[in-house]
Design a protein around this motif. Structure first.
Motif, mmCIF file in Angstrom:
data_model
loop_
_atom_site.group_PDB
_atom_site.id
_atom_site.type_symbol
_atom_site.label_atom_id
_atom_site.label_comp_id
_atom_site.label_asym_id
_atom_site.label_seq_id
_atom_site.Cartn_x
_atom_site.Cartn_y
_atom_site.Cartn_z
ATOM 1 N N MET A 1 0.862 -1.183 0.000
ATOM 2 C CA MET A 1 0.000 0.000 0.000
ATOM 3 C C MET A 1 0.900 1.234 0.000
ATOM 4 O O MET A 1 1.801 1.361 0.814
ATOM 5 N N SER A 2 0.647 2.160 -0.912
ATOM 6 C CA SER A 2 1.469 3.367 -1.020
ATOM 7 C C SER A 2 0.975 4.454 -0.071
ATOM 8 O O SER A 2 -0.115 4.363 0.493
ATOM 9 N N ALA A 3 1.761 5.522 0.078
ATOM 10 C CA ALA A 3 1.359 6.666 0.911
ATOM 11 C C ALA A 3 0.088 7.294 0.373
ATOM 12 O O ALA A 3 -0.769 7.729 1.134
ATOM 13 N N THR A 4 -0.055 7.307 -0.968
ATOM 14 C CA THR A 4 -1.267 7.871 -1.564
ATOM 15 C C THR A 4 -2.486 7.055 -1.153
ATOM 16 O O THR A 4 -3.538 7.599 -0.845
ATOM 17 N N ASP A 5 -2.340 5.713 -1.142
ATOM 18 C CA ASP A 5 -3.443 4.850 -0.708
ATOM 19 C C ASP A 5 -3.816 5.137 0.742
ATOM 20 O O ASP A 5 -4.989 5.183 1.090
ATOM 21 N N LEU A 6 -2.823 5.337 1.601
ATOM 22 C CA LEU A 6 -3.105 5.626 3.002
ATOM 23 C C LEU A 6 -3.824 6.962 3.147
ATOM 24 O O LEU A 6 -4.769 7.076 3.916
ATOM 25 N N ASP A 7 -3.386 7.988 2.404
ATOM 26 C CA ASP A 7 -4.073 9.281 2.446
ATOM 27 C C ASP A 7 -5.515 9.120 2.001
ATOM 28 O O ASP A 7 -6.432 9.683 2.586
ATOM 29 N N HIS A 8 -5.740 8.333 0.953
ATOM 30 C CA HIS A 8 -7.092 8.100 0.436
ATOM 31 C C HIS A 8 -7.954 7.422 1.507
ATOM 32 O O HIS A 8 -9.084 7.821 1.748
ATOM 33 N N LEU A 9 -7.399 6.400 2.160
ATOM 34 C CA LEU A 9 -8.164 5.691 3.193
ATOM 35 C C LEU A 9 -8.475 6.616 4.361
ATOM 36 O O LEU A 9 -9.585 6.607 4.884
ATOM 37 N N ASN A 10 -7.506 7.416 4.801
ATOM 38 C CA ASN A 10 -7.729 8.330 5.913
ATOM 39 C C ASN A 10 -8.789 9.361 5.568
ATOM 40 O O ASN A 10 -9.618 9.712 6.397
ATOM 41 N N GLY B 1 -16.747 26.668 -4.471
ATOM 42 C CA GLY B 1 -16.735 25.479 -5.319
ATOM 43 C C GLY B 1 -15.620 24.534 -4.919
ATOM 44 O O GLY B 1 -14.480 24.952 -4.729
ATOM 45 N N ILE B 2 -15.960 23.257 -4.767
ATOM 46 C CA ILE B 2 -14.991 22.237 -4.369
ATOM 47 C C ILE B 2 -15.082 21.078 -5.349
ATOM 48 O O ILE B 2 -16.178 20.573 -5.616
ATOM 49 N N HIS C 1 -11.289 16.274 -3.571
ATOM 50 C CA HIS C 1 -9.923 16.080 -4.067
ATOM 51 C C HIS C 1 -8.905 16.508 -3.018
ATOM 52 O O HIS C 1 -7.815 15.951 -2.956
ATOM 53 N N GLU C 2 -9.259 17.495 -2.197
ATOM 54 C CA GLU C 2 -8.397 17.983 -1.117
ATOM 55 C C GLU C 2 -9.221 18.063 0.163
ATOM 56 O O GLU C 2 -10.388 18.440 0.121
ATOM 57 N N PRO C 3 -8.651 17.730 1.336
ATOM 58 C CA PRO C 3 -9.406 17.861 2.593
ATOM 59 C C PRO C 3 -9.916 19.281 2.803
ATOM 60 O O PRO C 3 -9.275 20.254 2.390
ATOM 61 N N GLN C 4 -11.083 19.404 3.440
ATOM 62 C CA GLN C 4 -11.739 20.692 3.676
ATOM 63 C C GLN C 4 -12.082 20.845 5.154
ATOM 64 O O GLN C 4 -12.186 19.860 5.879
#
Length: 100
Positions: free
Chosen positions: A1-10, A73-74, A91-94
């Protein structure tokens, strides 16, 4: 699992907060005025409007507004489609609620 996958899961597992408001969901030249169900830093849930043909993976722009004037707009992606609800992943945390 990549760092991107972990960010996505979080992002998908951040705590959801019930939140009553209306937003516009826009895809291309089509827009729906919808009722929010809940919000989190990673996304939001809405009550599915009639004749809504959004599918998982569709890219949309969500317009949040609580007063006259410019709307925030998000960019988001459809992450969940159910009979009565839809879920979106930003796409980005808010912040909760999203703010300028």
């Amino acid at each position: 699992m990549s760092a991107t996958d972990l960010d996505h899961l979080n992002q998908r597992s951040s705590p959801r907060v019930p939140y009553a408001a209306q937003i516009f969901v826009v895809r291309g030249g089509t827009a729906w005025l919808v009722e929010l169900q809940d919000l989190s830093e990673g996304g939001c849930g809405i009550f599915r409007p009639a004749a809504c043909d959004l599918e998982v993976g569709d890219i949309v722009r969500l317009y949040f507004t609580d007063h006259p004037g410019p709307a925030l707009g998000i960019d988001a992606r459809v992450a969940r489609v159910e009979a009565r609800t839809l879920g979106f992943e930003y796409h980005e945390p808010q912040s909760v609620p999203p703010a300028r």
